[in-house]
Write a protein that holds these residues in place. Structure first.
Motif, PDB file in Angstrom:
ATOM      1  N   LEU A  54      71.323  12.844  32.300  1.00 31.83           N
ATOM      2  CA  LEU A  54      71.297  14.294  32.462  1.00 31.83           C
ATOM      3  C   LEU A  54      72.081  14.667  33.714  1.00 31.83           C
ATOM      4  O   LEU A  54      71.726  14.261  34.818  1.00 31.83           O
ATOM      5  N   VAL A  55      73.154  15.415  33.527  1.00 34.35           N
ATOM      6  CA  VAL A  55      74.036  15.793  34.632  1.00 34.35           C
ATOM      7  C   VAL A  55      73.878  17.287  34.896  1.00 34.35           C
ATOM      8  O   VAL A  55      73.947  18.108  33.976  1.00 34.35           O
ATOM      9  N   GLU A  56      73.686  17.651  36.166  1.00 34.97           N
ATOM     10  CA  GLU A  56      73.447  19.043  36.520  1.00 34.97           C
ATOM     11  C   GLU A  56      74.742  19.861  36.474  1.00 34.97           C
ATOM     12  O   GLU A  56      75.835  19.310  36.352  1.00 34.97           O
ATOM     13  N   THR A  57      74.599  21.187  36.576  1.00 29.29           N
ATOM     14  CA  THR A  57      75.747  22.068  36.388  1.00 29.29           C
ATOM     15  C   THR A  57      76.813  21.909  37.457  1.00 29.29           C
ATOM     16  O   THR A  57      77.947  22.355  37.272  1.00 29.29           O
ATOM     17  N   ASP A  58      76.499  21.265  38.583  1.00 29.57           N
ATOM     18  CA  ASP A  58      77.537  21.029  39.583  1.00 29.57           C
ATOM     19  C   ASP A  58      78.521  19.963  39.126  1.00 29.57           C
ATOM     20  O   ASP A  58      79.539  19.725  39.768  1.00 29.57           O
ATOM     21  N   SER A  60      78.256  16.886  39.253  1.00 23.90           N
ATOM     22  CA  SER A  60      78.340  15.907  40.320  1.00 23.90           C
ATOM     23  C   SER A  60      77.047  15.119  40.437  1.00 23.90           C
ATOM     24  O   SER A  60      77.069  13.904  40.679  1.00 23.90           O
ATOM     25  N   THR A  61      75.910  15.805  40.244  1.00 19.61           N
ATOM     26  CA  THR A  61      74.599  15.192  40.441  1.00 19.61           C
ATOM     27  C   THR A  61      74.001  14.722  39.128  1.00 19.61           C
ATOM     28  O   THR A  61      73.901  15.488  38.167  1.00 19.61           O
ATOM     29  N   VAL A  62      73.602  13.448  39.092  1.00 19.66           N
ATOM     30  CA  VAL A  62      72.901  12.903  37.927  1.00 19.66           C
ATOM     31  C   VAL A  62      71.407  13.122  38.148  1.00 19.66           C
ATOM     32  O   VAL A  62      70.797  12.512  39.033  1.00 19.66           O
ATOM     33  N   ALA A  63      70.824  14.020  37.354  1.00 24.92           N
ATOM     34  CA  ALA A  63      69.399  14.320  37.509  1.00 24.92           C
ATOM     35  C   ALA A  63      68.545  13.136  37.094  1.00 24.92           C
ATOM     36  O   ALA A  63      67.569  12.786  37.764  1.00 24.92           O
ATOM     37  N   LEU A  64      68.932  12.504  35.990  1.00 23.05           N
ATOM     38  CA  LEU A  64      68.164  11.363  35.481  1.00 23.05           C
ATOM     39  C   LEU A  64      69.027  10.582  34.509  1.00 23.05           C
ATOM     40  O   LEU A  64      69.644  11.160  33.609  1.00 23.05           O
ATOM     41  N   ALA A  65      69.084   9.278  34.691  1.00 25.31           N
ATOM     42  CA  ALA A  65      69.757   8.375  33.759  1.00 25.31           C
ATOM     43  C   ALA A  65      68.753   7.283  33.413  1.00 25.31           C
ATOM     44  O   ALA A  65      68.493   6.394  34.237  1.00 25.31           O
ATOM     45  N   PRO A  66      68.146   7.345  32.226  1.00 21.29           N
ATOM     46  CA  PRO A  66      67.030   6.453  31.906  1.00 21.29           C
ATOM     47  C   PRO A  66      67.326   4.966  32.078  1.00 21.29           C
ATOM     48  O   PRO A  66      66.434   4.201  32.444  1.00 21.29           O
ATOM     49  N   ASN A  67      68.586   4.562  31.852  1.00 27.92           N
ATOM     50  CA  ASN A  67      68.917   3.137  31.906  1.00 27.92           C
ATOM     51  C   ASN A  67      69.730   2.753  33.140  1.00 27.92           C
ATOM     52  O   ASN A  67      70.241   1.637  33.227  1.00 27.92           O
ATOM     53  N   LEU A  68      69.823   3.694  34.096  1.00 28.23           N
ATOM     54  CA  LEU A  68      70.562   3.438  35.325  1.00 28.23           C
ATOM     55  C   LEU A  68      69.712   3.871  36.519  1.00 28.23           C
ATOM     56  O   LEU A  68      68.840   4.731  36.374  1.00 28.23           O
ATOM     57  N   PRO A  69      69.968   3.310  37.701  1.00 25.78           N
ATOM     58  CA  PRO A  69      69.153   3.649  38.887  1.00 25.78           C
ATOM     59  C   PRO A  69      69.617   4.961  39.527  1.00 25.78           C
ATOM     60  O   PRO A  69      69.872   5.030  40.735  1.00 25.78           O
ATOM     61  N   LEU A  70      69.734   6.004  38.727  1.00 27.47           N
ATOM     62  CA  LEU A  70      70.228   7.287  39.208  1.00 27.47           C
ATOM     63  C   LEU A  70      69.206   8.375  38.900  1.00 27.47           C
ATOM     64  O   LEU A  70      68.934   8.667  37.733  1.00 27.47           O
ATOM     65  N   GLU A  72      68.392  12.289  40.574  1.00 24.58           N
ATOM     66  CA  GLU A  72      68.805  13.283  41.569  1.00 24.58           C
ATOM     67  C   GLU A  72      69.796  12.650  42.547  1.00 24.58           C
ATOM     68  O   GLU A  72      69.676  12.784  43.770  1.00 24.58           O
ATOM     69  N   HIS A  73      70.783  11.986  41.967  1.00 26.02           N
ATOM     70  CA  HIS A  73      71.762  11.241  42.762  1.00 26.02           C
ATOM     71  C   HIS A  73      73.111  11.944  42.685  1.00 26.02           C
ATOM     72  O   HIS A  73      73.677  12.114  41.604  1.00 26.02           O
ATOM     73  N   ASP A  74      73.640  12.359  43.835  1.00 30.26           N
ATOM     74  CA  ASP A  74      74.930  13.045  43.874  1.00 30.26           C
ATOM     75  C   ASP A  74      76.057  12.017  43.791  1.00 30.26           C
ATOM     76  O   ASP A  74      76.735  11.722  44.784  1.00 30.26           O
ATOM     77  N   LEU A  75      76.251  11.487  42.599  1.00 32.99           N
ATOM     78  CA  LEU A  75      77.247  10.449  42.384  1.00 32.99           C
ATOM     79  C   LEU A  75      78.647  10.964  42.689  1.00 32.99           C
ATOM     80  O   LEU A  75      79.452  10.284  43.336  1.00 32.99           O
ATOM     81  N   GLY A  76      78.943  12.189  42.249  1.00 30.25           N
ATOM     82  CA  GLY A  76      80.267  12.744  42.506  1.00 30.25           C
ATOM     83  C   GLY A  76      80.533  12.962  43.980  1.00 30.25           C
ATOM     84  O   GLY A  76      81.615  12.630  44.492  1.00 30.25           O
ATOM     85  N   GLY A  77      79.536  13.509  44.689  1.00 26.10           N
ATOM     86  CA  GLY A  77      79.711  13.761  46.108  1.00 26.10           C
ATOM     87  C   GLY A  77      79.924  12.490  46.904  1.00 26.10           C
ATOM     88  O   GLY A  77      80.769  12.432  47.817  1.00 26.10           O
ATOM     89  N   ARG A  78      79.170  11.456  46.568  1.00 25.44           N
ATOM     90  CA  ARG A  78      79.300  10.192  47.294  1.00 25.44           C
ATOM     91  C   ARG A  78      80.665   9.559  47.038  1.00 25.44           C
ATOM     92  O   ARG A  78      81.282   8.991  47.941  1.00 25.44           O
ATOM     93  N   LEU A  79      81.151   9.663  45.809  1.00 28.13           N
ATOM     94  CA  LEU A  79      82.461   9.086  45.505  1.00 28.13           C
ATOM     95  C   LEU A  79      83.587   9.922  46.108  1.00 28.13           C
ATOM     96  O   LEU A  79      84.614   9.370  46.508  1.00 28.13           O
TER      97      LEU A  79
END
Length: 287
Positions: A54-58, A60-70, A72-79
């Motif tokens: 589940l990716v939020e409207t920004d 950039s942020t992955v709200a929840l990835a059932p099979n990944l350790p993500l 509320e993780h701002d994956l886009g911002g960190r990259l």
């Protein structure tokens, strides 16, 4: 992974396993792929990531990835901080749906994509725009209630559509019959190709559940075209006819004009890559 240039030319960069225990390790995989692209003479200008979650409207942020350790993780911002490049993160089905939309022979005003794989997901394009919803979580169609108080689902609900119309549902249904307890999806496909009645019955059940759910989605979105993709769609010859019949029957003769064109994915496993690459290119500054 691939490097994609404007116009859609794709340069494969190979496959890499996705780490499942450390968010930083996921970021490392992307950074290493970026380094590989540069070593091959490419000059990446942006990064697009397709994520099964589940990716939020920004975007950039992955709200929840059932099979990944993500979570509320701002994956886009960190990259962005690590690479200095614009980054777009998109839900994998949204990305695939956008890729399939781009592959249509002509634009349509209302377009629905349903991905039938391990689970069930959807994407909807209206007037050339992906519909994401207020929190970016629109079109989680696999969790629409298909059967009240039905089979339990990993989302915590019961009777979700993907419990009846997905590759997992197909295999589980066939396994409950005699002499099929250890069958995999490939076994079911091979058995159906041989004309095995148990496998064919499983596909017929899948087609029926798919057609029933599609009728509801057609009434909600009124699409001109519906594309079916995902791994199970490669076996469409065993269930598409039944799905089409049930869809038309559920809508009924008075609403026959609502029956959309049903198409199969033309991009297959590169649909999400194609879609998210286009979305990432679109994020580049103008001028």
């Amino acid at each position: 992974m691939a490097a994609v240039v404007a116009g859609g030319t794709t340069h494969p960069l190979g496959e890499r396993p996705t780490p499942t225990d450390d968010p930083a390790a996921i970021e490392d995989v992307v950074v290493h792929a970026l380094d590989a692209a540069r070593a091959a003479g490419r000059r990446p200008a942006s990064i697009g990531l397709s994520v099964a979650g589940l990716v939020e409207t920004d975007r950039s942020t992955v709200a929840l990835a059932p099979n990944l350790p993500l979570r509320e993780h701002d994956l886009g911002g960190r990259l962005r901080a690590r690479t200095g490049l614009p980054v777009v993160v998109e839900n994998d089905v949204n990305a695939a749906g956008w890729g399939e939309y781009l592959a249509l022979p002509a634009p349509v005003s209302s377009y629905l994509v349903v991905m039938v794989g391990t689970g069930l997901g959807g994407a909807f394009v209206a007037d050339g725009h992906l519909v994401r919803g207020v929190a970016g979580l629109a079109m989680e169609v696999g969790h629409l209630v298909h059967e009240a108080d039905g089979a339990g689902c990993g989302c915590g609900g019961r009777g979700c559509w993907e419990q009846y119309a997905s590759g997992t549902a197909l295999v589980q249904g066939v396994r409950r019959t005699a002499d099929a307890a250890g069958w995999t999806g490939r076994d079911v496909q091979a058995a159906a190709d041989r004309g095995d009645p148990v496998a064919l019955a499983g596909f017929a059940g899948l087609g029926e559940a798919l057609g029933e759910g599609l009728a509801d989605l057609v009434l909600l979105t009124n699409p001109e075209v519906v594309t079916l993709g995902g791994g199970v769609a490669r076996s469409a010859g065993h269930f598409l006819g039944r799905a089409s019949q049930v869809l038309a029957a559920r809508l009924g003769p008075n609403r026959a004009f609502l029956v959309p064109e049903l198409r199969l994915s033309v991009l297959g496993p590169v649909a999400a890559l194609t879609g998210v690459a286009d979305l990432a290119l679109d994020r580049l500054p103008v001028g």
